[in-house]
Design a protein around this motif. Sequence first.
Motif, PDB file in Angstrom:
ATOM      1  N   LEU A   1       0.790  -1.193   0.033  1.00 12.38           N
ATOM      2  CA  LEU A   1       0.016   0.117  -0.198  1.00 12.38           C
ATOM      3  C   LEU A   1       0.800   1.290   0.026  1.00 12.38           C
ATOM      4  CD1 LEU A   1      -2.836  -0.949   2.688  1.00 12.38           C
ATOM      5  CD2 LEU A   1      -2.922  -0.928   0.166  1.00 12.38           C
ATOM      6  N   GLY A   2       1.991   1.115   0.555  1.00 13.98           N
ATOM      7  CA  GLY A   2       2.998   2.232   0.456  1.00 13.98           C
ATOM      8  C   GLY A   2       3.251   2.601  -1.093  1.00 13.98           C
ATOM      9  N   THR A   3       3.136   1.919  -1.922  1.00 11.70           N
ATOM     10  CA  THR A   3       3.454   2.307  -3.406  1.00 11.70           C
ATOM     11  C   THR A   3       4.858   2.909  -3.378  1.00 11.70           C
ATOM     12  OG1 THR A   3       2.615   4.511  -3.459  1.00 11.70           O
ATOM     13  CG2 THR A   3       1.090   2.908  -3.717  1.00 11.70           C
ATOM     14  N   GLY A   4       5.824   2.604  -2.748  1.00 12.55           N
ATOM     15  CA  GLY A   4       7.182   2.810  -2.720  1.00 12.55           C
ATOM     16  C   GLY A   4       7.759   3.513  -1.716  1.00 12.55           C
TER      17      GLY A   4
ATOM     18  N   MET B   1      -5.738   8.292   3.368  1.00 15.78           N
ATOM     19  CA  MET B   1      -5.058   8.277   2.110  1.00 15.78           C
ATOM     20  C   MET B   1      -5.194   6.840   1.322  1.00 15.78           C
ATOM     21  SD  MET B   1      -1.443   9.941   2.715  1.00 15.78           S
ATOM     22  CE  MET B   1      -0.875  11.510   3.108  1.00 15.78           C
ATOM     23  N   GLY B   2      -5.602   5.970   2.022  1.00  6.52           N
ATOM     24  CA  GLY B   2      -5.931   4.571   1.218  1.00  6.52           C
ATOM     25  C   GLY B   2      -4.742   4.028   0.566  1.00  6.52           C
ATOM     26  N   ARG B   3      -3.590   4.509   0.912  1.00  2.43           N
ATOM     27  CA  ARG B   3      -2.266   4.243   0.206  1.00  2.43           C
ATOM     28  C   ARG B   3      -1.066   5.371   1.215  1.00  2.43           C
ATOM     29  NH1 ARG B   3      -1.191   6.428  -5.261  1.00  2.43           N
ATOM     30  NH2 ARG B   3       0.930   7.020  -4.272  1.00  2.43           N
ATOM     31  N   ALA B   4      -0.059   5.510   0.517  1.00  4.37           N
ATOM     32  CA  ALA B   4       0.940   6.615   1.143  1.00  4.37           C
ATOM     33  C   ALA B   4       0.929   7.705  -0.116  1.00  4.37           C
ATOM     34  CB  ALA B   4       1.907   6.029   1.285  1.00  4.37           C
TER      35      ALA B   4
ATOM     36  N   GLY C   1      -0.489  -2.331 -10.610  1.00  2.24           N
ATOM     37  CA  GLY C   1      -1.281  -1.038 -10.609  1.00  2.24           C
ATOM     38  C   GLY C   1      -2.415  -1.651  -9.871  1.00  2.24           C
ATOM     39  N   VAL C   2      -2.782  -0.655  -9.118  1.00  2.03           N
ATOM     40  CA  VAL C   2      -4.312  -0.843  -8.086  1.00  2.03           C
ATOM     41  C   VAL C   2      -4.931   0.350  -8.387  1.00  2.03           C
ATOM     42  CG1 VAL C   2      -5.077  -1.589  -6.126  1.00  2.03           C
ATOM     43  CG2 VAL C   2      -2.909  -2.460  -6.562  1.00  2.03           C
ATOM     44  N   ARG C   3      -6.085   0.131  -8.631  1.00  2.00           N
ATOM     45  CA  ARG C   3      -7.281   1.267  -8.765  1.00  2.00           C
ATOM     46  C   ARG C   3      -7.663   1.639  -7.086  1.00  2.00           C
ATOM     47  NH1 ARG C   3     -12.308  -0.180 -11.945  1.00  2.00           N
ATOM     48  NH2 ARG C   3     -13.006  -0.776  -9.687  1.00  2.00           N
ATOM     49  N   VAL C   4      -7.983   3.002  -7.055  1.00  6.26           N
ATOM     50  CA  VAL C   4      -8.109   3.558  -5.712  1.00  6.26           C
ATOM     51  C   VAL C   4      -9.719   3.441  -5.586  1.00  6.26           C
ATOM     52  CG1 VAL C   4      -6.159   4.889  -5.239  1.00  6.26           C
ATOM     53  CG2 VAL C   4      -8.306   6.104  -6.315  1.00  6.26           C
ATOM     54  N   PRO C   5     -10.354   3.107  -4.347  1.00  3.68           N
ATOM     55  CA  PRO C   5     -11.533   3.304  -4.249  1.00  3.68           C
ATOM     56  C   PRO C   5     -12.442   4.436  -4.463  1.00  3.68           C
ATOM     57  CG  PRO C   5     -10.510   2.846  -1.951  1.00  3.68           C
ATOM     58  CD  PRO C   5      -9.411   3.081  -2.862  1.00  3.68           C
ATOM     59  N   PRO C   6     -13.733   4.423  -4.675  1.00  8.81           N
ATOM     60  CA  PRO C   6     -14.408   5.549  -5.217  1.00  8.81           C
ATOM     61  C   PRO C   6     -14.245   7.049  -4.386  1.00  8.81           C
ATOM     62  CG  PRO C   6     -16.013   3.598  -5.389  1.00  8.81           C
ATOM     63  CD  PRO C   6     -14.608   3.318  -4.686  1.00  8.81           C
ATOM     64  N   ILE C   7     -14.146   6.686  -2.958  1.00  7.21           N
ATOM     65  CA  ILE C   7     -14.000   8.034  -2.210  1.00  7.21           C
ATOM     66  C   ILE C   7     -12.852   8.863  -2.604  1.00  7.21           C
ATOM     67  CG2 ILE C   7     -12.728   6.822  -0.372  1.00  7.21           C
ATOM     68  CD1 ILE C   7     -14.238   8.456   1.530  1.00  7.21           C
ATOM     69  N   MET C   8     -11.814   8.183  -3.103  1.00  2.20           N
ATOM     70  CA  MET C   8     -10.586   8.807  -3.646  1.00  2.20           C
ATOM     71  C   MET C   8     -10.385   9.239  -5.283  1.00  2.20           C
ATOM     72  SD  MET C   8      -7.954   6.386  -1.487  1.00  2.20           S
ATOM     73  CE  MET C   8      -6.476   7.357  -2.273  1.00  2.20           C
ATOM     74  N   ARG C   9     -11.644   9.012  -5.890  1.00  2.03           N
ATOM     75  CA  ARG C   9     -11.741   9.189  -7.241  1.00  2.03           C
ATOM     76  C   ARG C   9     -12.616  10.534  -7.723  1.00  2.03           C
ATOM     77  NH1 ARG C   9     -13.293   4.322  -9.998  1.00  2.03           N
ATOM     78  NH2 ARG C   9     -13.535   3.033  -8.170  1.00  2.03           N
ATOM     79  N   SER C  10     -13.207  11.043  -6.595  1.00  3.99           N
ATOM     80  CA  SER C  10     -14.263  12.297  -6.884  1.00  3.99           C
ATOM     81  C   SER C  10     -13.518  13.125  -7.581  1.00  3.99           C
ATOM     82  CB  SER C  10     -14.898  12.556  -5.733  1.00  3.99           C
ATOM     83  OG  SER C  10     -13.992  13.062  -4.700  1.00  3.99           O
ATOM     84  N   PRO C  11     -14.249  14.233  -8.098  1.00  2.00           N
ATOM     85  CA  PRO C  11     -13.497  15.204  -8.662  1.00  2.00           C
ATOM     86  C   PRO C  11     -12.722  16.151  -7.719  1.00  2.00           C
ATOM     87  CG  PRO C  11     -15.615  15.361  -9.504  1.00  2.00           C
ATOM     88  CD  PRO C  11     -15.774  14.152  -8.636  1.00  2.00           C
ATOM     89  N   ALA C  12     -13.579  16.139  -6.334  1.00  2.00           N
ATOM     90  CA  ALA C  12     -12.586  17.005  -5.134  1.00  2.00           C
ATOM     91  C   ALA C  12     -11.391  16.286  -4.870  1.00  2.00           C
ATOM     92  CB  ALA C  12     -13.869  17.054  -4.103  1.00  2.00           C
ATOM     93  N   ALA C  13     -11.527  15.102  -4.775  1.00  2.00           N
ATOM     94  CA  ALA C  13     -10.257  14.086  -4.361  1.00  2.00           C
ATOM     95  C   ALA C  13      -9.314  14.135  -5.396  1.00  2.00           C
ATOM     96  CB  ALA C  13     -10.772  12.718  -4.260  1.00  2.00           C
ATOM     97  N   LEU C  14      -9.555  14.312  -6.655  1.00  2.00           N
ATOM     98  CA  LEU C  14      -8.557  14.491  -7.750  1.00  2.00           C
ATOM     99  C   LEU C  14      -7.770  15.963  -7.565  1.00  2.00           C
ATOM    100  CD1 LEU C  14     -10.161  12.483 -10.509  1.00  2.00           C
ATOM    101  CD2 LEU C  14      -8.523  11.715  -9.004  1.00  2.00           C
ATOM    102  N   LYS C  15      -8.559  16.943  -7.306  1.00  2.00           N
ATOM    103  CA  LYS C  15      -7.931  18.243  -7.270  1.00  2.00           C
ATOM    104  C   LYS C  15      -6.927  18.058  -6.197  1.00  2.00           C
ATOM    105  CE  LYS C  15     -10.166  22.359  -6.709  1.00  2.00           C
ATOM    106  NZ  LYS C  15     -11.176  23.479  -6.516  1.00  2.00           N
ATOM    107  N   VAL C  16      -7.079  17.420  -5.035  1.00  2.00           N
ATOM    108  CA  VAL C  16      -6.131  17.316  -3.957  1.00  2.00           C
ATOM    109  C   VAL C  16      -4.873  16.347  -4.244  1.00  2.00           C
ATOM    110  CG1 VAL C  16      -5.800  16.759  -1.535  1.00  2.00           C
ATOM    111  CG2 VAL C  16      -7.828  18.113  -2.237  1.00  2.00           C
ATOM    112  N   PHE C  17      -5.292  15.119  -5.041  1.00  2.00           N
ATOM    113  CA  PHE C  17      -3.976  14.282  -4.945  1.00  2.00           C
ATOM    114  C   PHE C  17      -4.282  13.632  -6.551  1.00  2.00           C
ATOM    115  CE2 PHE C  17      -6.666  12.353  -1.590  1.00  2.00           C
ATOM    116  CZ  PHE C  17      -7.583  11.597  -2.398  1.00  2.00           C
ATOM    117  N   GLY C  18      -4.634  14.323  -7.501  1.00  2.00           N
ATOM    118  CA  GLY C  18      -4.524  13.833  -8.880  1.00  2.00           C
ATOM    119  C   GLY C  18      -3.275  14.438  -9.168  1.00  2.00           C
ATOM    120  N   PRO C  19      -3.117  14.004 -10.691  1.00  2.00           N
ATOM    121  CA  PRO C  19      -1.837  14.285 -11.324  1.00  2.00           C
ATOM    122  C   PRO C  19      -1.476  15.643 -11.393  1.00  2.00           C
ATOM    123  CG  PRO C  19      -3.201  12.793 -12.740  1.00  2.00           C
ATOM    124  CD  PRO C  19      -4.102  13.179 -11.561  1.00  2.00           C
ATOM    125  N   ALA C  20      -2.429  16.811 -11.392  1.00  2.00           N
ATOM    126  CA  ALA C  20      -2.024  18.172 -11.493  1.00  2.00           C
ATOM    127  C   ALA C  20      -1.493  18.512 -10.200  1.00  2.00           C
ATOM    128  CB  ALA C  20      -3.331  18.983 -11.914  1.00  2.00           C
TER     129      ALA C  20
END
Lengths: 361, 361
Positions: free
Chosen positions: A19-22, A128-131, A328-347
């Motif tokens: 889960l630490g993803t490195g 975080m559901g991960r690190a 590769g592991v997909r994150v749960p829905p709570i971590m894929r909302s537009p609000a969540a992607l703003k905080v920890f998405g690629p940008a």
Amino acid sequence: MRLLQPEDLEDIAVGAAVLGTGGGGDPYIGKLLARGAIQSHGPVRLVSLEELQDDARVITCGAMGAPTIVLEKVPSGDEMLMALRHYEEVTGDRVTAIMPFEAGGLNSCLPIVLAAQTGLPLVDADGMGRAFPQLEMETFNVYGIAAAPMAMADEKGNLAMVRTRSASRAEFIARGLCIRMGGQASLVNYPMDGATAKRVSVPATMSLAQDIGKVLRRARKEKTDPLSDLIVFLRTTHYGHAERLGSGKVTDIERRVENGWSVGIVTISPFGEGMPYRIRIQNENLVVERGSDILAVVPDLICVLDVDTAEAIPTERLRYGQRVEILGVRVPPIMRSPAALKVFGPAAFGLSAKYQPLGGG
Amino acid sequence: MRLLQPEDLEDIAVGAAVLGTGGGGDPYIGKLLARGAIQSHGPVRLVSLEELQDDARVITCGAMGAPTIVLEKVPSGDEMLMALRHYEEVTGDRVTAIMPFEAGGLNSCLPIVLAAQTGLPLVDADGMGRAFPQLEMETFNVYGIAAAPMAMADEKGNLAMVRTRSASRAEFIARGLCIRMGGQASLVNYPMDGATAKRVSVPATMSLAQDIGKVLRRARKEKTDPLSDLIVFLRTTHYGHAERLGSGKVTDIERRVENGWSVGIVTISPFGEGMPYRIRIQNENLVVERGSDILAVVPDLICVLDVDTAEAIPTERLRYGQRVEILGVRVPPIMRSPAALKVFGPAAFGLSAKYQPLGGG
């Protein structure tokens, strides 16, 4: 509620590394500290979000810093207790439950130490559901909880409290403190009540770490393919999808400490023909590219695993010549909302890649 | 006790620039803030150390950062009040008197702002007898007072409390915070009682700043030589000795922000024949060299003054072509003890020069 015993820690540490993803810090150290704490203070009560009282006073905790520094400046296990006591003294708040602020690596194990030392229950969830490498990259923050007041401590007993208007400012200031505390420090943050914790946390991630460890242990014992077993198992969880992204040999590592993080690029050359995989790192693995293709990107998990055991290799232990699989592991829905992607998405990491959930989302 | 009125501030600012020995921040900004605060809240009661109650709860205050940054990131005047309120809230302490932590520049004036805002008396004393670039360089620290708990604030309302085991660690951690707060922040530190303040402070430095301003104002009015008048006056104070170290034209300035300080070297070429003077800077002027001769070194004051008015030129306002006098002032005995020299003598700045008090000590 169930009790965490010393014999649970082996599986938790193995799963936490995945889960630490490195990143998240090497769980080996955390496992030793957690074992010592449970042996001294007795087993830890692990409670699910459902079992948590609505009026519980929850605080989240973990270590921050560069994993390459943690290798040499090992936490003593007492810093987090100092941070908690300082938080309670300063705010007058009385904490009744502990929660990890991230799932992964050292930071899955250090909260066990704190729960053992204080006798408080440990909540089976995190933010975080991960690190992730930054303190504002929390579902807590995504769903409106303030990061501060936040208390920090180092192994010499230096203490700091920070109050800020935003989680990203808390991260920026705490990172400066962390650098001056030697590049690694422990903290408690995101105080909230139990009802709030149920709404804003990624559930059951301590159990998930332990289950991942169990799957890999069973595969070793039964001589099945550990990575296949892991993928099958992960598809049954609320993460829902996992897949092999590639495999090969580590042929180049650029790695340095910058602004308090371990950053760099690792190159993995496939065993057969074809272009190499390149993984960008900021404490954690952020993106896997192959030529101009993006194979996976944050927030989805990118895990570099030993080709034989499927055990995760943290970024600070990557070496030339290691034979690895990339999961590769997909994150749960709570971590894929537009609000969540703003905080920890690629940008949020300065990456131009567009997030496409693995498995189609 | 006497009242500080708006008309006192002009002289205080002029004198504070001299005591700032190049640093302490530009007092012009401080003067404007202090005038505004007195106009809004009424005059400030200035009390001598003798008048201070033994059981008074004194806290010291000032801004930290690089003067070159203060030029562009001007304090609003409210940061110190936020720091004080945060300190009181967190510790439960109730402060009854304010003291500057340094004498010089902006930091002679900001405590006047805080005293006006709170209605608390201002103690006519400080812990440096001049300006120094680091928080541990305090007679308070020399004579055993802890720098922390210490509260910091920036203009955006970000707040931090720091507790450490040593003043030098407090400086190191606070400097990291200050950098993350944009290179300039306000703080309160060294809480102590009145009896302690009498024992560990450099007395009457606010009055000294004002008297220096008066001497220069009178010289301008009566058309006497301001520098001669200043030297004669300083010899009557507890500082006891002052002298001209040289004069010339600024012919080179190296200046940069490094680790949160303004550092550099200024070269002053004499009007007549001879080798140039070189002054090393870390916020303040640390040492004047000419060839292999050390003309003056910390803790003695090294002041670069305008050749016509004898008004001090802070390091961040030094420009090529300025015509200047270099003034040296010996520090009072409390600042020349072996314990004091350990904390702010040449070695504390990494200088190999040996301290020889100006005028023979």
